[in-house]
Design an enzyme around this catalytic site. Structure first.
Site, mmCIF file in Angstrom:
data_model
loop_
_atom_site.group_PDB
_atom_site.id
_atom_site.type_symbol
_atom_site.label_atom_id
_atom_site.label_comp_id
_atom_site.label_asym_id
_atom_site.label_seq_id
_atom_site.Cartn_x
_atom_site.Cartn_y
_atom_site.Cartn_z
ATOM 1 N N ASP A 18 -11.553 -8.398 7.594
ATOM 2 C CA ASP A 18 -12.901 -8.294 7.025
ATOM 3 C C ASP A 18 -13.573 -9.663 7.021
ATOM 4 O O ASP A 18 -14.765 -9.797 7.303
ATOM 5 C CB ASP A 18 -12.873 -7.717 5.604
ATOM 6 C CG ASP A 18 -13.142 -6.215 5.621
ATOM 7 O OD1 ASP A 18 -12.839 -5.581 6.652
ATOM 8 O OD2 ASP A 18 -13.648 -5.682 4.610
ATOM 9 N N ASP A 22 -5.739 -6.582 6.246
ATOM 10 C CA ASP A 22 -6.905 -5.949 5.630
ATOM 11 C C ASP A 22 -7.921 -7.022 5.234
ATOM 12 O O ASP A 22 -9.114 -6.951 5.555
ATOM 13 C CB ASP A 22 -6.413 -5.169 4.383
ATOM 14 C CG ASP A 22 -7.454 -4.203 3.863
ATOM 15 O OD1 ASP A 22 -8.559 -4.162 4.427
ATOM 16 O OD2 ASP A 22 -7.166 -3.494 2.875
ATOM 17 N N ASP A 78 -2.999 -17.852 3.514
ATOM 18 C CA ASP A 78 -4.072 -18.638 2.889
ATOM 19 C C ASP A 78 -4.619 -19.683 3.867
ATOM 20 O O ASP A 78 -5.829 -19.931 3.918
ATOM 21 C CB ASP A 78 -3.607 -19.281 1.572
ATOM 22 C CG ASP A 78 -2.181 -19.820 1.645
ATOM 23 O OD1 ASP A 78 -1.500 -19.568 2.643
ATOM 24 O OD2 ASP A 78 -1.762 -20.505 0.701
ATOM 25 N N LYS A 88 3.523 -14.953 4.256
ATOM 26 C CA LYS A 88 3.647 -15.893 3.124
ATOM 27 C C LYS A 88 5.140 -16.106 2.923
ATOM 28 O O LYS A 88 5.703 -15.809 1.860
ATOM 29 C CB LYS A 88 2.995 -15.319 1.859
ATOM 30 C CG LYS A 88 1.499 -15.391 1.828
ATOM 31 C CD LYS A 88 0.953 -16.792 1.597
ATOM 32 C CE LYS A 88 1.093 -17.245 0.159
ATOM 33 N NZ LYS A 88 0.590 -18.631 -0.021
ATOM 34 N N TYR A 143 0.829 -1.214 0.000
ATOM 35 C CA TYR A 143 0.000 0.000 0.000
ATOM 36 C C TYR A 143 0.862 1.262 0.000
ATOM 37 O O TYR A 143 0.441 2.303 -0.482
ATOM 38 C CB TYR A 143 -0.909 0.040 1.238
ATOM 39 C CG TYR A 143 -1.994 -1.007 1.256
ATOM 40 C CD1 TYR A 143 -2.276 -1.776 0.128
ATOM 41 C CD2 TYR A 143 -2.748 -1.236 2.395
ATOM 42 C CE1 TYR A 143 -3.268 -2.738 0.157
ATOM 43 C CE2 TYR A 143 -3.743 -2.199 2.423
ATOM 44 C CZ TYR A 143 -3.990 -2.950 1.299
ATOM 45 O OH TYR A 143 -4.969 -3.899 1.324
#
Ligand code: NAD
Length: 370
Positions: free
Chosen positions: A249, A245, A221, A189, A142
């Site tokens: 959610d 993020d 994942d 990851k 970001y």
């Protein structure tokens, strides 16, 4: 205790819900003889309309001068429908995070038993879930360098982390775990990303200072699957900006509705407290928004910024009592909800205040019996 609190309602339902977060703070102050003073400032679309800037200098100055901030939400349909607009409401949010040095976003995922049936996940899988997420807020793709080739057909965002960024949020996560069930799951990851290998290395280094806390490392994942399969296994989760993020959610659905979840953004200065939801244009101005996430954000402020753990618990308990008595806003109502107990924003806020006041009266009468 003397504290100065800045209220930034923002846009859409922001104004409607922060009214109740503030009302709860006032009630706590009045019950305990604390001196809480309040100021208000503009951000987002409301600020663009008034000043041309989503984060006017006056707002940032007021924010820096306050002890804590209660924020609503920013966003307006005009910008959602036109991605080419350069001055945007969310610029205010990114600007204030940067201006206040907020590097950790905390999201408690707590499910009230009374809302077990409001989630789309089976109650027996959910019951007892209590997760505290730490999402890193200042690094990752970001904020890394963004590039577009001359022919506009190739684009990249640099996924970048520095040791100090990982270290400071890992410390916050381990410290929090010590006050909870003493388990930290670090999410990355590291099998494919160099920035994740650095992340894991630093978390392992920090973990050496917390031998009493159990640390595990999981790939993002796998966590996205495990959150649905067995959310109870987690205590504290610490992760990068992008993975955080997405995963927070996903985890919000455990609690049944966006309207139930609070969050805190912290750094080394003023804390920033907000519901996780946005400005919800579809229900703005209709007295339909659930104010509980804002009220629970106020509770987080009491605990994290002011160290008032007992008072924070009283607010959470008042919310639980409201739910226990069957009151619901539309977003958390189910087919089994008594239609007469489906409330608007104002009525729901009033109910929480009523139960908060009752808890003080109960406490006083207990004391007079002693
Ligand atoms: P949203 O969170 O505003 O709404 C998603 C859905 O959840 C909507 O159907 C809405 O009605 C419902 N909802 C949200 N909060 C609720 C509440 N308190 N009570 C009852 N129902 C609630 O997300 P969106 O629709 O994707 O975005 C709307 C605007 O908000 C956009 O402009 C977006 O950019 C902005 N946004 C801002 C923030 C923020 O300020 N932190 C976060 C997310 C989105």
């Amino acid at each position: 205790m003397k504290k100065h609190i800045l209220i930034i309602p923002g846009d859409g339902i922001g104004q409607e819900v922060t009214t109740w977060g503030k009302a709860v703070l006032e009630q706590i102050a009045s019950d305990n003889g604390y001196n809480f003073t309040f100021d208000e400032a503009l951000m987002g679309h409301a600020a663009i309309e008034a000043t041309g800037d989503p984060l006017p200098e006056e707002t940032l100055n007021k924010a820096k001068a306050s002890d804590a901030i209660l924020f609503g939400a920013v966003g307006h349909i005009k910008y959602d429908n036109d991605p080419t607009l350069k001055v945007r409401p969310e610029g205010g949010l990114l600007g204030i995070r940067k201006g206040l040095g907020l590097y950790a976003n905390l999201r408690p995922i707590v499910l009230f038993d009374e809302l077990l049936e409001a989630s789309s996940i089976k109650p027996e899988v959910l019951k007892g879930t209590d997760i505290l997420f730490f999402r890193e807020l200042t690094g990752d793709a970001y904020f890394g360098e963004k590039k577009r080739s001359e022919d506009r057909n190739t684009a990249s965002d640099l996924m970048i982390y520095h040791r100090y960024e990982v270290e400071r949020i890992a410390i916050k996560a381990f410290e929090a775990a010590r006050t909870r069930n003493k388990k930290v799951c670090s999410v990355d990851k590291a099998n494919v990303l160099e920035s994740s290998r650095l992340w894991r290395e630093v978390v392992q280094d920090v973990a050496k200072n917390y031998p009493d806390v159990e640390v595990t490392h999981m790939f993002a994942d796998t966590v996205s699957m495990q959150l649905i399969k067995n959310p109870r296994q987690f205590d504290v989760i610490v992760t990068t900006n992008i993975f955080g993020d997405l995963l927070t959610d996903e985890a919000s659905q455990i609690a049944g509705s966006m309207g139930m979840l609070a969050s805190a953004s912290i750094g080394d200065g003023t804390g920033f407290f907000e519901p996780i939801h946005g400005s919800a244009h579809d229900i703005a101005g209709q007295n339909k928004a659930n104010p509980l996430a804002s009220i629970l954000s106020a509770a987080l402020m009491l605990e994290i910024s002011f160290g008032l753990k007992e008072e924070a618990q009283r607010v959470t308990e008042a919310v639980r009592q409201v739910l226990k008595h069957g009151y619901r806003t539309g977003d958390i109502a189910t087919v089994n909800t008594d239609r007469n107990k489906i409330l608007g924003t104002k009525e729901m806020g009033q109910q929480v205040l009523t139960f908060l006041k009752k808890s003080v009266l109960a406490e006083e009468s207990k004391m007079s019996l002693v």
